[in-house]
Motif scaffolding. Structure first.
Motif, PDB file in Angstrom:
ATOM      1  N   GLY A   1     100.689   4.113 105.233  1.00  0.00           N
ATOM      2  CA  GLY A   1      99.518   3.740 104.426  1.00  0.00           C
ATOM      3  C   GLY A   1      99.025   2.468 104.287  1.00  0.00           C
TER       4      GLY A   1
ATOM      5  N   SER B   1      90.536   1.247 104.043  1.00  0.00           N
ATOM      6  CA  SER B   1      91.816   1.087 103.847  1.00  0.00           C
ATOM      7  C   SER B   1      92.758   0.964 105.007  1.00  0.00           C
TER       8      SER B   1
ATOM      9  N   ALA C   1      96.849  14.554 107.058  1.00  0.00           N
ATOM     10  CA  ALA C   1      97.618  13.586 106.473  1.00  0.00           C
ATOM     11  C   ALA C   1      98.696  14.709 105.770  1.00  0.00           C
TER      12      ALA C   1
END
Ligand SMILES: Cc1ncc(COP(=O)(O)O)c(C=O)c1O
Length: 364
Positions: free
Chosen positions: A10, A209, A149
């Motif tokens: 992440g 992100s 995911a």
């Protein structure tokens, strides 16, 4: 400043943060008084420049053609999900969610008082047949069709069409969490699912992100045209866009081509780190598969993946236990997700050695 732990999921490669580019963008013209004075009470939907850049990039990189008026800037995916759930107002209704799936989505759906129906995932993505059989009356499906995911599978075209047909025929909504966008290591990324959506049931959520940095806290929602006014109203009252300064810096970053170059560079770095990791795993005869920006290391039945991770973390190694991504205990599979973005080659041999020592001790 401390970097991420080895194998942490992440977060992008530590060396790859575009700090210089951002400080240049910021100092060049953003902080000039005339510029900021025009920004008093900025557009709650987000700065037009950034919305235009995002729409332009989506059409090139995700084959998804939308208008800047449909784009809403948010503080990452999380805030985009919150905004969307507020607009849809589906309290008390059922929502399909991938199993295994992203904890933030699960918690978000619970907080919005939706009843979650876990839907299994296989090599073709979420099992749409299972969803239609189990909960045909659901009002919403939330999924990661590009790269699931955490397992990394891409939703097949047949299932995409089946899902969209179900949504159109039952007036259900689909939230496409496109958190990795075009950042795919193997093969060409499939187009965004929203690009196939003629019934206009898909709300597409993207994030910077992974492609730039989670520190930006920047993402976006693309609403179907008929929902754009409802999104604008909620954004104006409950969820205004984040700082215009960051938005304009990001718009410039994209406009000047830095964003595209950065995604290309990350792909190169991650592919070579993944290959080096694969080599280490092969040398140890480990059982593993690629899973998006991670490698899924299989463990023997009953192996305590959470305990292994807890111990590994004391050595600065932080894979993610696969079992933690499941909600249904009887479906839970154990394993370790090793993030490839945070696996620099110079640390690999030592980290793999240490990790396998810990695994061996727990699986004896
Ligand atoms: C499935 C999924 N969606 C979205 C995100 C990005 O969330 P945000 O934009 O809030 O950082 C992540 C990040 O880890 C993720 O794993």
């Amino acid at each position: 400043m401390a970097g991420p732990a080895i194998f942490q999921l992440g977060v992008p490669a530590f060396e790859g943060l575009p700090e210089k580019l951002f400080s240049r963008a910021r100092s060049s013209n953003l902080l000039k008084a005339d510029r900021l004075s025009s920004l008093l009470y900025p557009d709650p939907r987000g700065e037009f420049e950034l919305r235009r850049e995002i729409a332009g990039n989506l059409s090139i990189a995700r084959n998804f053609h939308c208008h800047p008026e449909q784009v809403f800037i948010t503080s990452g995916y999380s805030a985009g999900l919150g905004l969307t759930l507020r607009v849809l107002g589906l309290d008390g209704r059922k929502a399909w969610m991938e199993e295994p799936g992203f904890r933030v989505t699960r918690k978000g759906l619970e907080l919005a008082r939706l009843n979650i129906v876990p839907i299994p995932v296989d090599a073709d993505g979420i099992n749409v047949d299972y969803g239609i059989e189990t909960a045909p009356d659901a009002a919403l499906a939330v999924l990661t069709p590009g790269q699931q995911a955490p397992l990394g599978s891409t939703l097949s075209l047949r299932r995409r069409l089946q899902l969209l047909e179900w949504a159109a025929s039952t007036d259900a909504w689909v939230i496409e969490d496109d958190y990795l966008g075009e950042l795919q290591l193997a093969g060409r990324p499939a187009p965004a699912m929203a690009s196939l959506d003629e019934g206009k049931r898909v709300i597409h959520i993207g994030s910077f992100s992974k492609t730039v940095s989670p520190a930006l806290r920047l993402g976006f929602v693309v609403a179907p045209p008929e929902l754009a006014n409802a999104f604008a109203e909620v954004a104006a009252t409950l969820a205004p866009a984040p700082s215009p300064v960051i938005q304009i810096a990001t718009a410039q970053f994209m406009h000047e081509g830095h964003y595209i170059r950065r995604v290309r560079r990350l792909k190169r770095i991650y592919s070579s780190q993944r290959d080096a990791l694969a080599e280490q795993l092969r040398m140890r005869n480990a059982e593993w598969v690629n899973a998006g920006l991670a490698v899924l290391l299989r463990l023997p039945d009953g192996a305590p993946d959470v305990r292994i991770v807890r111990e590994a973390m004391t050595a600065g190694i932080a894979p993610s236990p696969l079992s933690a991504w499941f909600a249904n205990p009887s479906w839970t599979v154990r394993g370790l997700l090793l993030g490839v973005a945070t696996a620099p080659e110079q640390h690999l041999v030592k980290s793999c050695h240490r990790l396998f020592e810990i695994i061996d001790r727990h699986c004896r």
